[in-house]
Design a protein around this motif. Sequence first.
Motif, PDB file in Angstrom:
ATOM      1  N   THR A 152       0.990  -1.239  -0.141  1.00  9.75           N
ATOM      2  CA  THR A 152      -0.127   0.086  -0.223  1.00  9.75           C
ATOM      3  C   THR A 152       0.942   1.163   0.040  1.00  9.75           C
ATOM      4  O   THR A 152       1.525   1.379   0.764  1.00  9.75           O
ATOM      5  CB  THR A 152      -0.995   0.201   1.290  1.00  9.75           C
ATOM      6  OG1 THR A 152      -1.653  -1.155   1.207  1.00  9.75           O
ATOM      7  CG2 THR A 152      -1.952   1.109   1.008  1.00  9.75           C
ATOM      8  N   HIS A 153       0.672   2.096  -0.936  1.00 14.88           N
ATOM      9  CA  HIS A 153       1.286   3.345  -1.109  1.00 14.88           C
ATOM     10  C   HIS A 153       0.279   4.429  -0.729  1.00 14.88           C
ATOM     11  O   HIS A 153      -0.851   4.607  -1.273  1.00 14.88           O
ATOM     12  CB  HIS A 153       1.771   3.579  -2.461  1.00 14.88           C
ATOM     13  CG  HIS A 153       2.799   2.617  -3.002  1.00 14.88           C
ATOM     14  ND1 HIS A 153       3.956   2.423  -3.055  1.00 14.88           N
ATOM     15  CD2 HIS A 153       2.268   1.337  -3.452  1.00 14.88           C
ATOM     16  CE1 HIS A 153       4.589   1.652  -3.519  1.00 14.88           C
ATOM     17  NE2 HIS A 153       3.550   0.524  -4.089  1.00 14.88           N
ATOM     18  N   LEU A 154       0.684   5.328   0.283  1.00 16.87           N
ATOM     19  CA  LEU A 154      -0.098   6.210   0.893  1.00 16.87           C
ATOM     20  C   LEU A 154       0.582   7.745   0.911  1.00 16.87           C
ATOM     21  O   LEU A 154       1.972   7.727   0.937  1.00 16.87           O
ATOM     22  CB  LEU A 154      -0.518   5.970   2.137  1.00 16.87           C
ATOM     23  CG  LEU A 154      -1.342   4.907   2.633  1.00 16.87           C
ATOM     24  CD1 LEU A 154      -1.530   4.457   3.979  1.00 16.87           C
ATOM     25  CD2 LEU A 154      -2.708   4.877   2.038  1.00 16.87           C
ATOM     26  N   GLU A 155      -0.230   8.659   0.613  1.00 18.98           N
ATOM     27  CA  GLU A 155      -0.045  10.115   0.908  1.00 18.98           C
ATOM     28  C   GLU A 155      -1.071  10.897   1.631  1.00 18.98           C
ATOM     29  O   GLU A 155      -2.144  10.609   1.703  1.00 18.98           O
ATOM     30  CB  GLU A 155       0.260  10.921  -0.523  1.00 18.98           C
ATOM     31  CG  GLU A 155       1.507  10.309  -1.381  1.00 18.98           C
ATOM     32  CD  GLU A 155       1.162  11.144  -2.795  1.00 18.98           C
ATOM     33  OE1 GLU A 155       2.469  11.685  -2.990  1.00 18.98           O
ATOM     34  OE2 GLU A 155       0.321  11.108  -3.362  1.00 18.98           O
ATOM     35  N   LEU A 156      -0.554  11.888   2.375  1.00 23.50           N
ATOM     36  CA  LEU A 156      -1.385  12.890   3.029  1.00 23.50           C
ATOM     37  C   LEU A 156      -1.679  14.185   2.429  1.00 23.50           C
ATOM     38  O   LEU A 156      -0.580  14.832   2.266  1.00 23.50           O
ATOM     39  CB  LEU A 156      -0.976  13.065   4.546  1.00 23.50           C
ATOM     40  CG  LEU A 156      -1.907  14.116   5.206  1.00 23.50           C
ATOM     41  CD1 LEU A 156      -3.403  13.431   5.603  1.00 23.50           C
ATOM     42  CD2 LEU A 156      -1.508  14.097   6.738  1.00 23.50           C
ATOM     43  N   CYS A 157      -2.677  14.476   1.943  1.00 23.99           N
ATOM     44  CA  CYS A 157      -3.137  15.687   1.265  1.00 23.99           C
ATOM     45  C   CYS A 157      -3.668  16.628   2.014  1.00 23.99           C
ATOM     46  O   CYS A 157      -4.724  16.455   2.792  1.00 23.99           O
ATOM     47  CB  CYS A 157      -4.054  15.539   0.278  1.00 23.99           C
ATOM     48  SG  CYS A 157      -3.479  13.981  -1.109  1.00 23.99           S
ATOM     49  N   LEU A 158      -2.928  17.931   2.175  1.00 22.22           N
ATOM     50  CA  LEU A 158      -3.768  18.781   3.203  1.00 22.22           C
ATOM     51  C   LEU A 158      -4.532  19.684   2.323  1.00 22.22           C
ATOM     52  O   LEU A 158      -4.221  20.197   1.261  1.00 22.22           O
ATOM     53  CB  LEU A 158      -2.493  19.736   3.723  1.00 22.22           C
ATOM     54  CG  LEU A 158      -1.474  19.105   4.382  1.00 22.22           C
ATOM     55  CD1 LEU A 158      -0.331  19.987   5.072  1.00 22.22           C
ATOM     56  CD2 LEU A 158      -1.917  18.434   5.843  1.00 22.22           C
TER      57      LEU A 158
END
Length: 252
Positions: free
Chosen positions: A158-164
């Motif tokens: 699983t590849h994750l990013e947090l978008c603000l």
Amino acid sequence: MESLGYQVEVIPTSDNDRKKEADFIASYDGHIAIVEAKLKEDDQKIAEEKERTLASGEVSLVEGKLGRNETISGVIRTAAKQLLSSSDKKHDFKIISFVAVGSNERTKADQFKDTIYGSTAIINGSIYKPCYFYRNSDFFRRRIIDGAIVGYVFNGKTHLELCLNPYSSNYEKLKNSSFIKPFKTAIIDPIELEKQGLAYIPDEGTERKLNSIHLLSPMCNPILAHLREKYKTGFLIAADFDSPEFSVRYEG
């Protein structure tokens, strides 16, 4: 999120059918977020057609295109309502989680980011950068969403990013909190990216709606004209790239 170090609890389903709750409460270092999770899977017809093609020994093609997606926008609208419904829970932040699986999973995740940010690619000669808030943005429309966890599953990982969300009233609070530390450098912050010269953002008040004349040529596009003036660039082109997936099944 648990694999990143968050403590996660399931929000019990409400007895009131009219109250659609969010899914989880996630905690880290004293900060709490309510999280509405969405899983993007393949349409059944697409999955069946891909399987038939691969089983016959041929190359499967699953179409994909970057840019805003109205179906995803509807998912975000529903998620925002569910987050609001759970606002009575103790929390600091409201987060939506979107994870794509199946075919062309990375494109699905990128479509989600293009939808929440209203983003597209801007080409300047041989260089291209993302332009955030180029068009209608669900982060702008749904300001109660403080951020989005966006990812995809590929080869079991699983590849994750947090978008603000810069339009959230909690933008600075979330940005400067230890809640986001588990994501390390996998954080998208359009404001910081623009400061670093890695992205474009049209000024507030710039008209995003384009008519048929504006679409005739990049030279007729008022948003591109504004960006050329703001950033002192040469000729600019906006592009939502096609992103097809090719796959083949082999033995051995």
